[in-house]
Design an enzyme around this catalytic site. Structure first.
Site, short mmCIF file in Angstrom:
data_model
loop_
_atom_site.label_atom_id
_atom_site.label_comp_id
_atom_site.label_asym_id
_atom_site.label_seq_id
_atom_site.Cartn_x
_atom_site.Cartn_y
_atom_site.Cartn_z
N SER A 122 0.87 -1.18 0.00
CA SER A 122 0.00 0.00 0.00
C SER A 122 0.90 1.23 0.00
CB SER A 122 -0.84 0.00 1.29
OG SER A 122 -1.44 1.25 1.51
N TYR A 125 -2.56 -1.07 10.41
CA TYR A 125 -2.47 -1.18 8.94
C TYR A 125 -1.12 -0.67 8.44
CZ TYR A 125 -4.14 -0.94 4.07
OH TYR A 125 -4.31 -1.11 2.72
P1 NAD Z 1 -11.68 -5.90 -0.24
O1 NAD Z 1 -12.34 -5.72 1.09
O2 NAD Z 1 -12.47 -5.69 -1.48
O3 NAD Z 1 -11.02 -7.36 -0.33
C1 NAD Z 1 -10.40 -7.98 0.76
C2 NAD Z 1 -10.39 -9.46 0.52
O4 NAD Z 1 -9.75 -10.11 1.64
C3 NAD Z 1 -11.79 -10.07 0.41
O5 NAD Z 1 -11.77 -11.09 -0.56
C4 NAD Z 1 -12.00 -10.66 1.80
O6 NAD Z 1 -12.94 -11.74 1.83
C5 NAD Z 1 -10.59 -11.15 2.09
N1 NAD Z 1 -10.36 -11.43 3.50
C6 NAD Z 1 -10.56 -10.63 4.59
N2 NAD Z 1 -10.25 -11.29 5.71
C7 NAD Z 1 -9.81 -12.52 5.34
C8 NAD Z 1 -9.36 -13.66 6.04
N3 NAD Z 1 -9.27 -13.68 7.39
N4 NAD Z 1 -9.01 -14.75 5.33
C9 NAD Z 1 -9.11 -14.77 3.98
N5 NAD Z 1 -9.53 -13.72 3.25
C10 NAD Z 1 -9.90 -12.61 3.93
O7 NAD Z 1 -10.42 -4.96 -0.19
P2 NAD Z 1 -9.35 -4.48 -1.30
O8 NAD Z 1 -9.36 -3.02 -1.29
O9 NAD Z 1 -9.51 -5.20 -2.58
O10 NAD Z 1 -8.00 -4.93 -0.56
C11 NAD Z 1 -7.14 -5.92 -1.05
C12 NAD Z 1 -5.73 -5.61 -0.59
O11 NAD Z 1 -5.31 -4.37 -1.17
C13 NAD Z 1 -5.58 -5.45 0.92
O12 NAD Z 1 -4.35 -6.05 1.34
C14 NAD Z 1 -5.51 -3.95 1.10
O13 NAD Z 1 -4.83 -3.58 2.25
C15 NAD Z 1 -4.77 -3.55 -0.16
N6 NAD Z 1 -4.91 -2.15 -0.54
C16 NAD Z 1 -6.13 -1.61 -0.82
C17 NAD Z 1 -6.21 -0.28 -1.18
C18 NAD Z 1 -7.52 0.36 -1.49
O14 NAD Z 1 -7.56 1.59 -1.58
N7 NAD Z 1 -8.61 -0.38 -1.70
C19 NAD Z 1 -5.06 0.50 -1.23
C20 NAD Z 1 -3.84 -0.06 -0.93
C21 NAD Z 1 -3.77 -1.40 -0.59
#
Ligand code: NAD
Length: 261
Positions: free
Chosen positions: A143, A156
């Site tokens: 991130s 985080y």
């Molecule tokens: P999201 O909530 O759409 O997806 C998260 C996924 O993780 C889902 O499939 C959920 O079911 C799964 N998950 C949660 N807890 C879990 C567990 N205990 N075991 C297995 N699976 C689990 O979120 P996203 O935005 O797509 O995030 C995905 C990654 O990207 C994360 O690591 C997040 O930190 C990172 N990220 C997101 C952003 C953003 O702005 N959306 C920015 C930087 C980094």
């Protein structure tokens, strides 16, 4: 179809960025293991769509990323089902927003387990097979918060900084084995994870929804737009290509200029 016959495991891929990785790698011909939580019928819809649209095999693992034994089982099952795990994307993640003095201890533990330790357990289980076959691609979703901090996100930001360190360390360990290890650092991507943190951020900062969107989220991004999940997935596809075989230990930003400021 550069990944035809290869197998990819993507954690947290029932939604958001993870699902975009799964679909992009399937488009390149990889067999896919998706993982994450959600309604059974929604997950089955996504799994079968991947098979139908891209002509690959797709399996679903319900492994909970807070449980090391379930993680090891997920990698072993993918190796048994598809013959190998060639691409591993450690992507599962959650967020929690609170001042440190009120930050629930169980939320700290949960974020460290899902956002950081699960990547260690996945890599630990997948590396032996990759080394044996002399080919592998390991990618984690870090991130912008692996490079800079924001207040109220202690767990985080700590976990994401550590993902960058884990990436560099494992990259050095497998550098002569045909295995690359990198992380991708998105800025704000419009997914359920971002949408869900808006109410708590409103509370923590005493702001309206609009103020959070403009003054907190998009304020950080000089381009003033959310990153798209497909733009993140395209980087993973490139990292899996032969052209990227000398990119390892890197942390690649896709943040609209956030961390340039
Ligand atoms: P999201 O909530 O759409 O997806 C998260 C996924 O993780 C889902 O499939 C959920 O079911 C799964 N998950 C949660 N807890 C879990 C567990 N205990 N075991 C297995 N699976 C689990 O979120 P996203 O935005 O797509 O995030 C995905 C990654 O990207 C994360 O690591 C997040 O930190 C990172 N990220 C997101 C952003 C953003 O702005 N959306 C920015 C930087 C980094």
């Amino acid at each position: 179809m550069s990944l035809k016959g290869k197998s990819a495991v993507i954690t947290g891929s029932t939604s958001g960025i993870g699902l975009a990785y799964a679909r992009a790698l399937a488009q390149e011909g990889a067999n896919i293991t998706i993982n994450g939580f959600g309604k059974a019928e929604d997950i089955e819809k996504e799994r079968s769509a991947i098979e139908r649209e891209f002509g690959v095999k797709a399996a679903y693992s319900p492994a909970d990323m807070t449980k090391p034994a379930e993680i090891a089982e997920m990698i072993a099952t993918a190796e048994k089902t598809f013959g190998s795990v060639d691409v591993l994307i450690c992507n599962a993640g959650i967020q929690f927003v609170s001042p440190i003095e009120d930050f629930p201890i169980e939320k700290w533990d949960q974020i460290i387990a899902i956002n950081l330790s699960s990547a260690f357990h996945c890599m630990r289980a997948a590396v032996p097979g990759m080394k044996k076959r002399k080919w592998g691609r390991i990618i984690s979703t870090a991130s912008a918060h692996s490079l800079v901090a924001s207040p109220f996100k202690t767990a985080y930001v700590s976990a994401k900084h550590a993902i960058a360190g884990l990436t560099k360390t494992v990259a050095l360990e497998v550098a002569t084995d045909g295995v690359t290890v990198n992380c991708i650092s998105p800025g704000y991507v419009w997914t359920p994870l971002v949408e869900k943190q808006i109410p708590d951020t409103m509370k923590a900062r005493n702001m309206t929804r609009e103020q959070v969107m403009n003054d907190v989220l998009l304020a950080a991004q000089p381009t003033k737009e959310f990153v798209k999940v497909e733009e993140v997935a395209a980087i993973a596809v490139f990292l899996c290509s032969d052209a990227a075989k000398n990119i390892t230990g890197a942390n690649i930003s896709v943040d609209g200029g956030w961390t340039a400021a």
